[in-house]
Design a protein around this motif. Structure first.
Motif, short mmCIF file in Angstrom:
data_model
loop_
_atom_site.label_atom_id
_atom_site.label_comp_id
_atom_site.label_asym_id
_atom_site.label_seq_id
_atom_site.Cartn_x
_atom_site.Cartn_y
_atom_site.Cartn_z
N ALA A 1 5.09 10.40 -6.25
CA ALA A 1 6.20 10.66 -7.17
C ALA A 1 5.71 11.11 -8.54
N GLN A 2 4.51 10.65 -8.91
CA GLN A 2 3.91 11.04 -10.19
C GLN A 2 3.18 12.38 -10.09
N GLY A 3 3.18 12.97 -8.89
CA GLY A 3 2.59 14.29 -8.72
C GLY A 3 1.13 14.29 -8.31
N ASP A 4 0.62 13.16 -7.80
CA ASP A 4 -0.78 13.12 -7.37
C ASP A 4 -0.97 14.12 -6.23
N PRO A 5 -1.88 15.08 -6.39
CA PRO A 5 -2.05 16.14 -5.38
C PRO A 5 -3.05 15.83 -4.28
N ARG A 6 -3.68 14.66 -4.30
CA ARG A 6 -4.74 14.38 -3.33
C ARG A 6 -4.19 14.30 -1.90
N VAL A 7 -4.82 15.05 -1.02
CA VAL A 7 -4.42 15.06 0.38
C VAL A 7 -4.57 13.67 0.99
N GLU A 8 -5.61 12.96 0.61
CA GLU A 8 -5.84 11.64 1.20
C GLU A 8 -4.72 10.67 0.85
N ALA B 1 0.84 -1.20 0.00
CA ALA B 1 0.00 0.00 0.00
C ALA B 1 0.88 1.25 0.00
N ALA B 2 1.90 1.27 0.86
CA ALA B 2 2.80 2.43 0.93
C ALA B 2 3.55 2.63 -0.39
N ALA B 3 3.96 1.53 -1.01
CA ALA B 3 4.67 1.64 -2.29
C ALA B 3 3.77 2.23 -3.37
N LEU B 4 2.51 1.81 -3.41
CA LEU B 4 1.56 2.37 -4.38
C LEU B 4 1.36 3.86 -4.14
N LEU B 5 1.20 4.25 -2.87
CA LEU B 5 0.98 5.66 -2.55
C LEU B 5 2.22 6.50 -2.83
N ALA B 6 3.39 5.96 -2.51
CA ALA B 6 4.64 6.69 -2.80
C ALA B 6 4.79 6.89 -4.30
N LEU C 1 7.24 14.11 5.03
CA LEU C 1 6.07 14.20 4.17
C LEU C 1 5.05 15.17 4.74
N THR C 2 4.87 15.15 6.04
CA THR C 2 3.91 16.07 6.65
C THR C 2 4.36 17.52 6.47
#
Length: 168
Positions: free
Chosen positions: A73-80, A64-69, A101-102
């Motif tokens: 890295a691709q610039g996803d701006p979603r706060v969630e 899950a963390a790898a997918l989110l990272a 990150l925070t």
């Protein structure tokens, strides 16, 4: 409802949205195995944030963390996306990565939002941590960031990583 929309539509975008809704519904109702099976039946193309939610619920927080990272890295701006990654980093004991990150997230939050967050943080009794010789905005940024941490991890652990410093 999502199943009916999936069956009724020929539009690929609508079908994808309906399928993703079915997965979210399975997660929301605690049917992790069903959500996992739905993800496995696809040939890609799902929102990686959804895939990360399924991976976490299925007991694979590293995936899950790898997918989110990757999303970040691709610039996803979603706060969630960022907030979930912070939570996963904290659970994994990676407090420094969570702190970085925070702080990065706080850099992109408008000052008026930080003012509100900092005010709520101060009301919760953590505002004294931001009282150091920085500009008002920097203090508010720190207070807001620390307030976010307070909601995610043990304050004692966070204080080991981030401490306000006074200028020399």
């Amino acid at each position: 409802l999502a199943s009916a929309a999936l069956e009724a539509s020929r539009d690929p975008v609508e079908r994808k949205q309906a399928f993703e809704l079915m997965i979210w519904a399975a997660l929301a109702s605690g049917e992790v195995a069903a959500a996992r099976n739905l993800v496995r039946t696809t040939r890609g193309g799902l929102d990686p944030y959804l895939e990360a939610a399924v991976a976490e619920a299925d007991g694979d927080p590293a995936h899950a963390a790898a997918l989110l990272a990757s999303l970040r890295a691709q610039g996803d701006p979603r706060v969630e996306v960022a907030a979930t990654l912070v939570r996963l980093e904290l659970k994994a004991g990676n407090a420094r990565a969570a702190a970085e990150l925070t702080l990065e997230i706080a850099e992109h939050v408008p000052d008026e939002d930080l003012e509100r967050i900092a005010g709520e943080t101060e009301a919760a009794g953590a505002g004294d941590l931001a009282e150091h010789n920085c500009s008002r905005t920097a203090s508010r940024r720190f207070a807001a960031t620390y307030g976010f941490f307070l909601s995610q991890a043990s304050p004692a652990r966070i204080e080991q990583i981030i401490r306000p410093t006074s200028p020399e």
